[in-house]
Design a protein around this motif. Structure first.
Motif, PDB file in Angstrom:
ATOM      1  N   GLU A  21       0.826  -1.209   0.000  1.00 46.27           N
ATOM      2  CA  GLU A  21       0.000   0.000   0.000  1.00 46.27           C
ATOM      3  C   GLU A  21       0.863   1.264   0.000  1.00 46.27           C
ATOM      4  O   GLU A  21       0.539   2.246  -0.650  1.00 46.27           O
ATOM      5  N   VAL A  22       1.970   1.232   0.700  1.00 50.45           N
ATOM      6  CA  VAL A  22       2.842   2.399   0.855  1.00 50.45           C
ATOM      7  C   VAL A  22       3.909   2.464  -0.237  1.00 50.45           C
ATOM      8  O   VAL A  22       4.277   3.540  -0.691  1.00 50.45           O
ATOM      9  N   GLY A  23       4.413   1.331  -0.633  1.00 48.92           N
ATOM     10  CA  GLY A  23       5.433   1.292  -1.676  1.00 48.92           C
ATOM     11  C   GLY A  23       6.777   1.814  -1.215  1.00 48.92           C
ATOM     12  O   GLY A  23       7.130   1.766  -0.037  1.00 48.92           O
ATOM     13  N   GLU A  24       7.526   2.362  -2.169  1.00 51.80           N
ATOM     14  CA  GLU A  24       8.860   2.891  -1.890  1.00 51.80           C
ATOM     15  C   GLU A  24       9.026   4.186  -2.661  1.00 51.80           C
ATOM     16  O   GLU A  24       8.538   4.337  -3.776  1.00 51.80           O
ATOM     17  N   GLY A  25       9.744   5.126  -2.039  1.00 51.60           N
ATOM     18  CA  GLY A  25       9.987   6.382  -2.722  1.00 51.60           C
ATOM     19  C   GLY A  25      10.820   7.335  -1.899  1.00 51.60           C
ATOM     20  O   GLY A  25      11.352   6.970  -0.841  1.00 51.60           O
ATOM     21  N   GLU A  26      10.928   8.559  -2.405  1.00 53.50           N
ATOM     22  CA  GLU A  26      11.730   9.596  -1.752  1.00 53.50           C
ATOM     23  C   GLU A  26      11.000  10.928  -1.874  1.00 53.50           C
ATOM     24  O   GLU A  26      10.339  11.201  -2.873  1.00 53.50           O
ATOM     25  N   GLU A  27      11.150  11.746  -0.852  1.00 52.90           N
ATOM     26  CA  GLU A  27      10.627  13.111  -0.899  1.00 52.90           C
ATOM     27  C   GLU A  27      11.745  14.052  -0.479  1.00 52.90           C
ATOM     28  O   GLU A  27      12.428  13.804   0.514  1.00 52.90           O
ATOM     29  N   THR A  28      11.916  15.130  -1.256  1.00 54.03           N
ATOM     30  CA  THR A  28      12.988  16.093  -1.008  1.00 54.03           C
ATOM     31  C   THR A  28      12.425  17.497  -1.016  1.00 54.03           C
ATOM     32  O   THR A  28      11.701  17.876  -1.941  1.00 54.03           O
ATOM     33  N   ILE A  29      12.768  18.283   0.002  1.00 56.51           N
ATOM     34  CA  ILE A  29      12.335  19.680   0.050  1.00 56.51           C
ATOM     35  C   ILE A  29      13.127  20.475  -0.984  1.00 56.51           C
ATOM     36  O   ILE A  29      14.354  20.402  -1.038  1.00 56.51           O
ATOM     37  N   THR A  30      12.399  21.251  -1.810  1.00 54.29           N
ATOM     38  CA  THR A  30      13.029  22.022  -2.880  1.00 54.29           C
ATOM     39  C   THR A  30      12.905  23.528  -2.689  1.00 54.29           C
ATOM     40  O   THR A  30      13.623  24.288  -3.341  1.00 54.29           O
ATOM     41  N   GLU A  31      12.005  23.964  -1.815  1.00 56.18           N
ATOM     42  CA  GLU A  31      11.811  25.400  -1.584  1.00 56.18           C
ATOM     43  C   GLU A  31      11.284  25.613  -0.169  1.00 56.18           C
ATOM     44  O   GLU A  31      10.374  24.915   0.266  1.00 56.18           O
ATOM     45  N   VAL A  32      11.875  26.576   0.511  1.00 60.33           N
ATOM     46  CA  VAL A  32      11.445  26.918   1.868  1.00 60.33           C
ATOM     47  C   VAL A  32      11.283  28.431   1.961  1.00 60.33           C
ATOM     48  O   VAL A  32      12.238  29.170   1.760  1.00 60.33           O
ATOM     49  N   ILE A  33      10.064  28.865   2.223  1.00 57.23           N
ATOM     50  CA  ILE A  33       9.793  30.266   2.547  1.00 57.23           C
ATOM     51  C   ILE A  33       9.158  30.220   3.934  1.00 57.23           C
ATOM     52  O   ILE A  33       7.967  29.909   4.059  1.00 57.23           O
ATOM     53  N   PRO A  34       9.965  30.421   4.986  1.00 58.93           N
ATOM     54  CA  PRO A  34       9.484  30.215   6.354  1.00 58.93           C
ATOM     55  C   PRO A  34       8.126  30.861   6.628  1.00 58.93           C
ATOM     56  O   PRO A  34       7.869  31.997   6.256  1.00 58.93           O
ATOM     57  N   ASN A  35       7.274  30.074   7.267  1.00 63.66           N
ATOM     58  CA  ASN A  35       5.931  30.469   7.686  1.00 63.66           C
ATOM     59  C   ASN A  35       4.987  30.756   6.526  1.00 63.66           C
ATOM     60  O   ASN A  35       3.877  31.242   6.748  1.00 63.66           O
ATOM     61  N   LYS A  36       5.408  30.436   5.276  1.00 66.42           N
ATOM     62  CA  LYS A  36       4.562  30.723   4.116  1.00 66.42           C
ATOM     63  C   LYS A  36       4.412  29.541   3.156  1.00 66.42           C
ATOM     64  O   LYS A  36       3.310  29.225   2.741  1.00 66.42           O
ATOM     65  N   LYS A  37       5.539  28.930   2.764  1.00 62.65           N
ATOM     66  CA  LYS A  37       5.457  27.907   1.715  1.00 62.65           C
ATOM     67  C   LYS A  37       6.596  26.897   1.836  1.00 62.65           C
ATOM     68  O   LYS A  37       7.730  27.265   2.108  1.00 62.65           O
ATOM     69  N   LEU A  38       6.260  25.641   1.592  1.00 66.68           N
ATOM     70  CA  LEU A  38       7.237  24.564   1.547  1.00 66.68           C
ATOM     71  C   LEU A  38       6.904  23.730   0.313  1.00 66.68           C
ATOM     72  O   LEU A  38       5.766  23.293   0.146  1.00 66.68           O
ATOM     73  N   SER A  39       7.882  23.528  -0.578  1.00 69.42           N
ATOM     74  CA  SER A  39       7.685  22.733  -1.793  1.00 69.42           C
ATOM     75  C   SER A  39       8.601  21.526  -1.765  1.00 69.42           C
ATOM     76  O   SER A  39       9.720  21.600  -1.245  1.00 69.42           O
ATOM     77  N   CYS A  40       8.126  20.428  -2.351  1.00 67.62           N
ATOM     78  CA  CYS A  40       8.893  19.184  -2.356  1.00 67.62           C
ATOM     79  C   CYS A  40       8.766  18.473  -3.694  1.00 67.62           C
ATOM     80  O   CYS A  40       7.767  18.631  -4.394  1.00 67.62           O
ATOM     81  N   ASN A  41       9.787  17.673  -3.997  1.00 68.09           N
ATOM     82  CA  ASN A  41       9.722  16.729  -5.109  1.00 68.09           C
ATOM     83  C   ASN A  41       9.484  15.352  -4.524  1.00 68.09           C
ATOM     84  O   ASN A  41      10.131  14.974  -3.543  1.00 68.09           O
ATOM     85  N   LEU A  42       8.575  14.618  -5.137  1.00 71.38           N
ATOM     86  CA  LEU A  42       8.296  13.238  -4.747  1.00 71.38           C
ATOM     87  C   LEU A  42       8.772  12.330  -5.871  1.00 71.38           C
ATOM     88  O   LEU A  42       8.486  12.590  -7.045  1.00 71.38           O
TER      89      LEU A  42
END
Length: 176
Positions: free
Chosen positions: A90-111
């Motif tokens: 059900e969960v599988g395998e993978g990776e998530e990496t943070i690509t952008e951080v704007i504190p208290n506003k936005k967090l972006s990631c690649n999956l």
């Protein structure tokens, strides 16, 4: 016997009709998002999404397998902060990496999904101050293969369920 053949014919017609409509109507670009208002300031909510370790405290995808193996790398809360997971079917395998951080506003990631199928997606969390606290929007974007386009309604249902669970739990821990 004729009635049974008619029923089978109608079922086949409906399936073929759905496939044609899905392939024509559903776009290749997939976007799903869900929001919740949390009665806490952005800074308090941010504490619970600012790193991959903090996200996995409330992330329903990480909780779907009690025996999931998670390995963290990078500096928590910064671009490059990542985790690799390996779990059941059900969960599988993978990776998530943070690509952008704007504190208290936005967090972006690649999956990067490795199993059960190879794929990539982008996720983001957007925090918006509101009168009663903070609106948190969790979004995912990716491209659908032809086969995945057929499953889009089920994907929307599953994403809505999982994002809803995660945001509800984020709300509970942020409002403490």
């Amino acid at each position: 016997m004729k009635i049974l053949l008619k029923i089978i014919g109608i079922i086949i017609f409906l399936i073929v009709g759905y496939v044609v409509i899905a392939l024509l109507a559903f776009r290749k670009n997939y976007h799903f998002e869900k929001s919740v208002v949390i009665e806490a300031p952005c800074e308090k909510v941010w504490e619970h999404i600012a790193s991959t370790k903090e996200m996995n405290v409330w992330n329903p995808f990480a909780k779907a397998d009690p025996n999931i193996q998670i390995t963290y790398s990078g500096i928590q809360g910064t671009v490059g902060d990542a985790y690799h997971w390996k779990g059941n079917d059900e969960v599988g395998e993978g990776e998530e990496t943070i690509t952008e951080v704007i504190p208290n506003k936005k967090l972006s990631c690649n999956l990067h999904f490795i199993k059960p199928w190879e794929g990539v997606a982008k996720t983001k969390f957007i925090l918006t101050p509101e009168e009663k606290g903070t609106r948190v929007t969790w979004a995912i974007d990716n491209e659908l293969t032809t086969g995945m386009k057929l499953l889009k309604p089920m994907m929307d249902m599953q994403m809505g369920k999982m994002f809803g669970q995660g945001l509800d739990e984020l709300k509970v821990i942020s409002e403490k």
